[in-house]
Design a protein around this motif. Structure first.
Motif, short mmCIF file in Angstrom:
data_model
loop_
_atom_site.label_atom_id
_atom_site.label_comp_id
_atom_site.label_asym_id
_atom_site.label_seq_id
_atom_site.Cartn_x
_atom_site.Cartn_y
_atom_site.Cartn_z
N TRP A 1 3.21 -14.15 6.80
CA TRP A 1 3.44 -13.39 5.64
C TRP A 1 2.71 -12.26 5.40
O TRP A 1 2.59 -11.25 4.71
CB TRP A 1 3.34 -14.23 4.55
N THR A 2 1.17 -12.54 5.90
CA THR A 2 -0.05 -11.73 5.61
C THR A 2 0.43 -10.18 6.56
O THR A 2 0.39 -9.18 6.02
CB THR A 2 -1.32 -12.17 6.03
N VAL A 3 0.88 -10.64 7.72
CA VAL A 3 0.96 -9.67 8.60
C VAL A 3 2.36 -8.78 8.20
O VAL A 3 2.21 -7.48 8.05
CB VAL A 3 1.22 -9.85 10.17
N PHE A 4 3.54 -9.60 7.67
CA PHE A 4 4.50 -8.75 7.14
C PHE A 4 4.24 -7.89 5.91
O PHE A 4 4.53 -6.66 5.68
CB PHE A 4 5.31 -9.82 6.61
N ALA A 5 3.28 -8.45 5.01
CA ALA A 5 2.82 -7.58 3.91
C ALA A 5 2.12 -6.27 4.27
O ALA A 5 2.44 -5.29 3.65
CB ALA A 5 1.85 -8.28 3.02
N LEU A 6 1.24 -6.37 5.04
CA LEU A 6 0.45 -5.22 5.60
C LEU A 6 1.40 -4.20 6.72
O LEU A 6 1.16 -3.02 6.25
CB LEU A 6 -0.74 -5.79 6.74
N ALA A 7 2.32 -4.92 7.19
CA ALA A 7 3.20 -3.86 8.02
C ALA A 7 4.16 -3.14 7.18
O ALA A 7 4.49 -2.01 7.21
CB ALA A 7 4.03 -4.85 9.15
N TYR A 8 4.77 -3.94 6.00
CA TYR A 8 5.53 -3.20 5.27
C TYR A 8 4.80 -1.99 4.12
O TYR A 8 5.25 -0.97 3.99
CB TYR A 8 5.94 -4.36 4.02
N GLN A 9 3.58 -2.39 3.68
CA GLN A 9 3.08 -1.56 2.95
C GLN A 9 2.61 -0.15 3.88
O GLN A 9 2.81 0.84 3.13
CB GLN A 9 1.49 -2.07 2.62
N THR A 10 2.01 -0.30 5.18
CA THR A 10 1.88 0.94 5.74
C THR A 10 3.11 1.61 6.43
O THR A 10 3.14 2.69 6.20
CB THR A 10 1.18 0.22 7.16
N ALA A 11 4.05 0.67 6.68
CA ALA A 11 5.46 1.61 6.97
C ALA A 11 6.01 2.20 5.75
O ALA A 11 6.55 3.17 5.73
CB ALA A 11 6.55 0.47 7.47
N PHE A 12 5.80 1.67 4.55
CA PHE A 12 6.39 2.32 3.30
C PHE A 12 5.50 3.69 2.92
O PHE A 12 6.09 4.51 2.61
CB PHE A 12 6.20 1.55 2.36
N ALA A 13 4.15 3.39 3.22
CA ALA A 13 3.39 4.66 2.99
C ALA A 13 3.66 5.73 3.93
O ALA A 13 3.58 6.99 3.78
CB ALA A 13 1.99 4.02 3.13
N TYR A 14 3.85 5.43 5.13
CA TYR A 14 4.36 6.18 6.11
C TYR A 14 5.35 7.13 5.85
O TYR A 14 5.44 8.33 5.84
CB TYR A 14 4.18 5.70 7.62
N THR A 15 6.44 6.29 5.45
CA THR A 15 7.73 7.05 5.16
C THR A 15 7.63 8.06 3.91
O THR A 15 8.00 9.07 4.01
CB THR A 15 8.70 5.91 4.82
N VAL A 16 7.08 7.31 2.91
CA VAL A 16 6.88 8.27 1.81
C VAL A 16 6.01 9.38 1.78
O VAL A 16 6.44 10.39 1.63
CB VAL A 16 6.20 7.39 0.44
N SER A 17 5.04 9.17 2.80
CA SER A 17 4.04 10.49 2.94
C SER A 17 4.81 11.54 3.89
O SER A 17 4.82 12.74 3.71
CB SER A 17 2.74 9.92 3.58
N PHE A 18 5.45 10.78 4.92
CA PHE A 18 6.52 11.87 5.76
C PHE A 18 7.53 12.51 5.08
O PHE A 18 7.72 13.84 5.31
CB PHE A 18 7.09 10.93 6.52
#
Length: 703
Positions: free
Chosen positions: A642-659
């Protein structure tokens, strides 16, 4: 033989002042806030001046039914630890809920003392309580106190210790004859299977819970099947006769009894708090609540990040850069220190840590404003007005509390997610709460705002709303997956009356939050700044690590250039922003510290445009949090996956929004069209279409 310490458990509804009582009794410094959910696990400490008594602060609970995580912790502690006495802390101005809790605690058979807290406020509102009659009707000891003024608290503890020495026998008298007969019949059925004296003392409590249909008690007792069958037949007979469910009958009986007690023992004016009622008509009104909330938050950020905050921050920065740094440079030059050591101290430590500390005045002003709003009583209203809105996004209204706390620090915000009862909503809250700009991110916001947007106060406000929007959009997205699909649970929270903030509470909150920031600046930021400085001063020459004295030939630049390619689509493909983004995982303040070391006077040259700088800001606001917050996520999730999922989601979401922000911004501002523009439109459309679609994966049948 050493005497075993006696235990007093502090129990009460959320926001009744338990933590203040605990702090006074123990000399502790647990955080005190004027909202529910401050205590999310039990805290223990010795009674001040008496190592033979342990005081335990239990989470706020409305009942001993296991509906919330707080109630589970409280009930399990009382049943398993069996304290010598229970001190029930009640808000004297709103006694009925507390009496409901007392009636349940009384069934357990542990000596009780009911402490009527906040009596000063109750008397000010014209509320009179007949404590002698209350004592007789509830069959428990009753005392009064005003914990915020330090009055009556130690007397209550002494009374609890004296009460613990006497046998406690309760004559329930709460239920109707039919219910009472059924409960006593169940008690007779289970008594032979309760072996220990402590368990037999709980026989009546167990019988009531079995009558209610409490599954956790059934699991705890593990009685023979035929006992449960006979118990169920007894319950069914009463339900058929009363034409109501057994749990409703118990709840109704207790509330009726509590209402009767309040009616006979409490004399209150019809309008208990005219000012609170008038204020709530506006601040929680159907059409005025959200506009008021927006105006209040705008004022908070204007005051902290606007002209006032900027003025004080500039003064601190000038003091560090023009006075302290020059003095240290002169001293080290006079001592003929090595060039690398001089660079380390003046540019690395002074530049990195000094740049971060320069934003302390703005943070202090923000913390001050939030502490005032919290102590006044507004933040509970904010959670209330956002509940209906939040539920549309797969979140509980209680998720507002972690969101609020996250504006100070992500670690306690993640921990406070325990107040969200629904497991799926709690996980979503843990994953998304750090999207809010915490105190560590505000220096980054202030840096980008001052360097690229002329210090406009609305940049901070925009970042706050961007964080909130990201929480809501993520709630929509995650709620529609099978992993997070679940039924809603009711939202319950007491609304404290508005009152003047206590200077002691506000100062303590401000001191703790600013102290935490300075502690990080003096440890993590100092170490990270020193490492950055050394890596930027040394390089490889002839296969050996050598002092080069310039960044262009440094090890740091070589590392940054390898990482930079990943950030090129986001508009900040330079090696400096890449290094800063990675170092931000240690502590978000280090984003500013890196630039303080690398490019203190040339930050604007690092980014090709204000849009690129804003894209950098957005990515680092939303991506995986600092290492301390990551540790908190691991603890609360209790799962590495769950921790890995949380960090992966946060980073992917941030990358998508910034992109999307950078590439769509380039299209609308300058007319730039490329493959990245098409991908940005596609990504934005896909996220919004899935998030806003009426149906998601959670509505499909499981295979």
């Amino acid at each position: 033989m050493k005497q075993k310490p006696r235990k007093i458990a502090l129990v009460g509804n959320p926001n009744c002042g338990k933590t203040t009582v605990f702090n006074l009794l123990t000399g502790s410094a647990q955080y005190v806030g004027n909202r529910a959910g401050v205590t999310v696990e039990e805290k223990e400490a010795f009674l001040k001046g008496n190592k033979n008594v342990i005081i335990t602060d239990l989470p706020g609970a409305y009942s001993l039914s296991p509906y919330t995580s707080e109630e589970i912790v409280t009930r399990n502690y009382i049943l398993n630890e069996k304290p010598d006495a229970i001190l029930v802390v009640a808000d004297a101005s709103g006694l009925q809920r507390s009496i409901y809790l007392v009636l349940q605690l009384r069934d357990i058979g542990i000596p009780l003392v009911l402490m009527l807290n906040m009596m000063d406020l109750a008397e000010k509102r014209g509320i009179a309580i007949n404590t002698n009659k209350l004592k007789n009707m509830l069959e428990v000891e009753v005392c009064t106190a005003a914990a915020s003024k330090g009055q009556g608290v130690f007397e209550a503890a002494d009374l609890a210790l004296k009460t613990a020495e006497k046998p406690f026998v309760s004559s329930p008298g709460v239920f109707s004859r039919e219910i009472d007969q059924a409960v006593n019949k169940i008690k007779t059925l289970i008594l032979p299977f309760l072996k220990s004296a402590d368990e037999r003392r709980l026989a009546y409590f167990y019988a009531v819970k079995l009558f209610e249909g409490d599954k956790s008690v059934r699991s705890r007792l593990k009685l023979p099947k035929e006992i449960y069958e006979e118990s169920d037949r007894t319950v069914k007979a009463v339900e058929d006769e009363k034409k109501d469910s057994s749990d409703s009958l118990v709840i109704g009986s207790r509330y009726d009894y509590a209402e009767n007690v309040v009616g006979q023992c409490v004399n209150a004016p019809k309008r208990k708090d005219a000012f609170t009622e008038k204020a709530d008509r506006i601040l929680t009104g159907k059409y005025t609540a959200f506009p008021c909330f927006a105006v209040i938050m705008a004022a908070v950020y204007y005051f902290s990040a606007g002209p006032v905050g900027v003025f004080f921050s500039n003064a601190v920065k000038s003091l560090i850069a023009e006075v302290l740094a020059d003095a240290v440079l002169s001293l080290m030059t006079g001592l003929n220190c090595a060039d690398w050591l001089t660079d380390l101290v003046t540019e690395g430590i002074m530049g990195g840590v000094g740049t971060v500390i320069g934003f302390l005045p703005q943070l202090a002003l923000l913390f001050l404003m939030l502490a005032l709003l919290e102590d006044i009583g507004y933040m509970s209203r904010a959670a209330f007005i956002t509940d209906r809105f939040f539920r549309k996004f797969g979140l509980s209204g209680k998720a507002f509390i972690p969101m609020l706390i996250a504006t100070g620090c992500g670690v306690p915000a993640i921990m406070s997610s325990r107040t969200v009862e629904n497991p799926s909503q709690r996980r979503i809250t843990i994953i998304t709460s750090t999207f809010m700009p915490c105190g560590a991110k505000l220096p980054v916001i202030a840096m980008i705002s001052s360097m690229f947007f002329e210090g406009k106060w609305w940049v901070s406000l925009f970042c706050y709303f961007l964080g909130a929007l990201s929480v809501l959009l993520s709630g929509l997205i995650l709620k529609k997956t099978k992993l997070f699909s679940s039924a809603d649970q009711p939202f319950v929270m007491d609304m404290p009356s508005y009152h003047m903030p206590l200077l002691k509470n506000v100062v303590k909150t401000l001191w703790e939050r600013c102290g935490s920031f300075l502690k990080r600046a003096g440890t993590t930021i100092l170490l990270a700044s020193a490492v950055i400085s050394l890596l930027s001063s040394f390089g490889f020459i002839g296969g050996k690590i050598t002092y080069v004295g310039n960044i262009e030939d440094s090890i740091l630049k070589n590392i940054g250039e390898v990482l930079a390619a990943a950030f090129e689509p986001l508009g900040f493909g330079g090696w400096q922003p890449a290094v800063a983004s990675i170092m931000g995982l240690l502590a978000k303040e280090e984003l500013v510290g890196v630039f303080g070391v690398l490019a203190p006077d040339e930050i604007t040259a690092v980014f090709e445009s204000s849009l690129a700088a804003f894209s950098f800001l957005v990515f680092n606001l939303l991506c995986a949090p600092c290492i301390a917050a990551i540790s908190a996520i691991k603890k609360e999730m209790n799962s590495s996956l769950w921790t890995v999922f949380a960090l992966a989601y946060q980073t992917a979401f941030a990358y998508t929004v910034s992109f999307c922000i950078y590439n769509l911004g380039a299209f609308f501002l300058w007319g730039n069209i490329s493959l990245m523009t098409v991908l940005a439109f596609a990504a934005m459309s896909a996220v919004l279409a899935y998030g806003l679609s009426p149906k998601g994966m959670s509505n499909k049948k499981a295979l």
